[in-house]
Enzyme design. Sequence first.
Site, PDB file in Angstrom:
ATOM      1  N   ASP A  45      -6.627  10.196  -9.407  1.00  0.00           N
ATOM      2  CA  ASP A  45      -6.588   9.134  -8.401  1.00  0.00           C
ATOM      3  C   ASP A  45      -7.493   7.964  -8.791  1.00  0.00           C
ATOM      4  OD1 ASP A  45      -5.988   7.650  -6.173  1.00  0.00           O
ATOM      5  OD2 ASP A  45      -7.100   8.888  -4.751  1.00  0.00           O
ATOM      6  N   ASN A  64      -2.614   4.203  -8.276  1.00  0.00           N
ATOM      7  CA  ASN A  64      -2.372   5.490  -8.918  1.00  0.00           C
ATOM      8  C   ASN A  64      -0.907   5.893  -8.821  1.00  0.00           C
ATOM      9  OD1 ASN A  64      -3.495   5.773  -6.040  1.00  0.00           O
ATOM     10  ND2 ASN A  64      -2.287   7.634  -6.299  1.00  0.00           N
ATOM     11  N   ARG A  83     -12.218   2.062 -12.022  1.00  0.00           N
ATOM     12  CA  ARG A  83     -12.578   3.274 -11.272  1.00  0.00           C
ATOM     13  C   ARG A  83     -12.811   4.474 -12.202  1.00  0.00           C
ATOM     14  NH1 ARG A  83      -9.050   4.815  -5.842  1.00  0.00           N
ATOM     15  NH2 ARG A  83      -9.774   6.945  -5.581  1.00  0.00           N
ATOM     16  N   SER A 109       0.870  -1.181   0.000  1.00  0.00           N
ATOM     17  CA  SER A 109       0.000   0.000   0.000  1.00  0.00           C
ATOM     18  C   SER A 109       0.908   1.232   0.000  1.00  0.00           C
ATOM     19  CB  SER A 109      -0.903  -0.017   1.231  1.00  0.00           C
ATOM     20  OG  SER A 109      -1.667  -1.203   1.246  1.00  0.00           O
ATOM     21  N   GLY A 110       0.342   2.413   0.194  1.00  0.00           N
ATOM     22  CA  GLY A 110       1.169   3.619   0.326  1.00  0.00           C
ATOM     23  C   GLY A 110       1.147   4.540  -0.886  1.00  0.00           C
ATOM     24  N   GLY A 111       0.099   4.440  -1.716  1.00  0.00           N
ATOM     25  CA  GLY A 111       0.012   5.250  -2.936  1.00  0.00           C
ATOM     26  C   GLY A 111      -0.098   6.743  -2.681  1.00  0.00           C
TER      27      GLY A 111
END
Lengths: 271, 541
Positions: free
Chosen positions: B300, B257, B327, B188-190
Site C-alpha cells: 500500500d 496503489n 511513501r 479516490s477509491g483505491g
Amino acid sequence: MIKPSQKMVQQKARLMIVLFALFSVALAQNHDPHQKNPLTGQLAALQKGRELFAANCAFCHGKDAIGGTRGPALAGGEWKHGDSDAALFRTISKGIAGTAMPASDLTETETWQLVTYLRGFKSVAPASIQGDRIAGEQVFRMNCAQCHMVKGRGGRLGPDLLHTLERRSLDEFISAVREPDKKIERGFETIRVITAQGKTLDGVRKNEDTFSLQMMERGGRLRLLDKSDVRSVTDERRSLMPAFNEARLSATQLQNLLAWLDGLREVKAKP
Amino acid sequence: MTRMRKIILILWMSALLASPAAAQVTNDQLLRATETSENWLSYSGDYSSQRFSRLTQINAANVHQLKTEWVFQTGVTGPFQAVPLVFDGLMYLTTPNNEAIALDARTGRQVWRYRHPLPEQILGAKVNRGLAALGDKLFMATLDGRVIALDHKTGHVVWNTKTEGSHPAISHTVAPLVVKNKVIVGTSGGEYGVRGFIDAYDADTGKLAWRFYTVPGPGEPGNETWAGDSWKSGGAPNWLTGSYDPQLNLLYWTTGNPSPDHDGSVREGDNLYSCSIVALNPDTGKLQWHFQFTPHDVHDWDANQIPILLNAPYQGRPRQLLALANRNGFFYLLDRTNGKFLFAKPFAQVTWASKINEDGRPVRLPNTLPSEQGAYVCPGMAGATNWFSPSYHPQTKLFYVLARETCDNYYVRPQKYEEGKYYSAGANVENPKEREWGALRALDPTTGEKKWEYKFFSAPWTAGTLATAGNLVFAGDNEGYLMAFDAAKGKLLWRFQTGANIYASPIMYALNGKQYLAQASGSSLYVFALPTPEPMKGQRR
C-alpha cells in the site's frame, strides 16, 4: 480436592450460563434477528473475533484495540457511535460517515464474531461475581490500595479498579493482575526520566510530545516537565505493578476481590 | 417589466461589467503565482508545487513574535485537510463534508457558505482538500463523485457535473488543479477496486474534455502488466493535486496503489500505472511519459505524494527536475522533460529493498512480502511519508519533508473482489515494541543527502510544510504543534499548540501590507500575524 484455579473455571462457567440465560430472554423478546448478537459470550467466537480484529481493524484501532494514531481505542474506550449490538454491527458493516471508519466486507457471522470480541472489553453483568466481599475488601487494602483507587480510597498511580472492572472483561482483568506487563494501558506506561540536573524520576507517562512530558512519579506526584529540562526518557516496557501470581494472591483471594468490587457497582435497572 | 425595473436591470448589468478584472483569478495570475505571493491561488501555491512564499515581513528574525490574529471554527468534525485559497481579500476553504466557505481574510468573518448535499453512504475517506479557482468560479470535487463550479462571490452553483462511471466508490477528495481553461481532478477509491482515472472538465461549461485511465484497458500499452482481468479492479487512484510545467506543457500527476492492496497474486505483473507518476498533455490527456516508483506494490505504498518541479544543476549542467519523496522510503529525482530516472536514496529506514537500480527499479530483499504469518518491514504501511506536502526553498536549495520512522507486520488475507466492498486482501499491525517517531528533514534534492533534521516525538501523519523567503520553513505535527524553523539550519524558532491534530499544510498570504500565516487544525482555521508588522517591501502588485 478442587484446586483454586479449577474452582475459578467452574465459577466462570456458571457465570456464562447465567449470562447466556439472560441473553436468551433478551433474544426471545426481540423479533429482529439483527438486533442482538447471536454469538454473545461464546469463547470460540471471541477468539475468531480477535483474529479478525488483528487482520482488519488493528491498523487504525491499534493492537488489542488499545487505540492508535489513526483510530480511537475500543478496549475500554468510549463507543461513541452506539454500544448496543445493533449499533456495533452497523458501525462495522456500514462504516461511519464523516470519519475515517470504512464499511467492512466481513460476512454477517464474522461481524458478529467481531462484536463478540469487542464485547469482551466491556464488563460482565453487575452483581454476578460470587465470593466473600468482606475478605475481598481486605485483599484490596493489603495488596492494591497503595496504587489503585476505589470510590475515592487508595492510591493514584494505577487505574481506578472499579472503573477498570466496568470497562474490561473478566479475562482481561484477571490477566492484568496475573501478568501486568502483558498489556499496559495508555497513560500508565512505565518510564524512567533523567533530568537535565541528573536526577532520576520513575513513574508513568500521562502524556508526551516533542516539547513536554506529563508524568506521575511512583509516589503519586504529578510532574509537568519541559523537554529542555529532560536529558532522557526511557520506555521501561513493563508495568510498575508487580505480577500477582498465585503464590502472591490465591485464586480465592482474587475471586473475593472481584466479588467485593462487583458488589460496589451500581446495578442498572433492566427494562 | 416595468420601466423602473428595466433601468435597475441595466444599471445592475453595467455594474457587473464594470467590476475590476482583478476580482477574478486569471490564467496569467496562475502562471505567475510565485511572483504574486500575496495570494494563495492553488493547493500547492503555484504550478511548481514548491509551496514557497516570497513574502518576507514574517522572517527568521521576528517569527518568535507571531500571534494568533483570528480563529474560524467550521463546526464540522472529521479531518480538516483543506488548504485555503486566498485572493482579493477573501479566503475560500472546504470542510470534510463538502461545504465551501468564503471568509473575510482579514477578520475571519464568514461571507457565504455552500452546503453540498451528500448521500448517506460514502465509500472511502470522508475528506476534502480544497478548491481551485479561475475567473469568477471556484471548483470543488465532491465525495459523491461530482465536480461543481461555484460563483466566487455568492457560493451559488454555476454548474454541477456527475463524474462518468457507475462504480459506487467513485468519490473525489482532491483539490482540483486549473490548467489553461480546464479543471483537472482525480478519483479516490483505491481500497475499493475502482479503475483510477484523471479527468479534465471545461471550466466554463463543466463538460468532460478528456479522461486518462491510470489503469490501461485492453489493447492499450501497459494492459499486459495486469494478469487476466485484474486491470478492471486495478485501483491506481489519483487523489492528490498534481503539478504543471507551462513551458513543457506537461501535467504531472501521481497515482495510488494497485487493488487489492496486499495480495499481489491476483494481479501478477508490474501493474502500470499504479504507484507511478504520469506526465500528460493537459490539452488532450495523452500520456507523454511515466515512471513507476514501486512496481507491483503489495505494501500500500501509493505514490500520492506531491511532485515538486525545480531547476538546478545536476551532474554539472542545469536540469529541469522533478523531486518526490515517496511513501516507500526513497527520495527520487527525475528529469521532468522525459521522465528519465536520475537517482533515488532512502530518506528514512528502508528494509524492503537494498537500492534502486540504474533503471529506476527497486532491488527487493527476501521475506518482505506480506504473508500469512506476517512480514516485518520498514517503512510501515502509512509510509516513510504520505500525501502531506513537502516544500522546496529556491534560496537554501533544500527540499523539506516530514519523514516517518515506522515499521509494520504485513499480513495477506486472500479476498474475492466485490463491487462496493473494501478490497485490501490483507492487513498490517503496528509493531508494539518500537515507538514510532519522525522528523522534519531537509534534503539536498540533487544528492538526497540530509542537511539537517528536527526530531518529533511521534511519526508525523498528516501535517504539511511551507517554505518562505523569510528564511523559514513551517511544519505541523501529530500533537497539534505548528512550528517555524530556520530554513537553512533547522533551528526551531517558534511554536504554537493548536489543540488538535493538524491534517493540512500551512499557507501564507498578505493583505493591506500585513502578512498572514494560516493553518487548519481540528475543525478550526488559525491565522497568525506579527503584532506590529514592518511595512512590506516591493511586494505590491
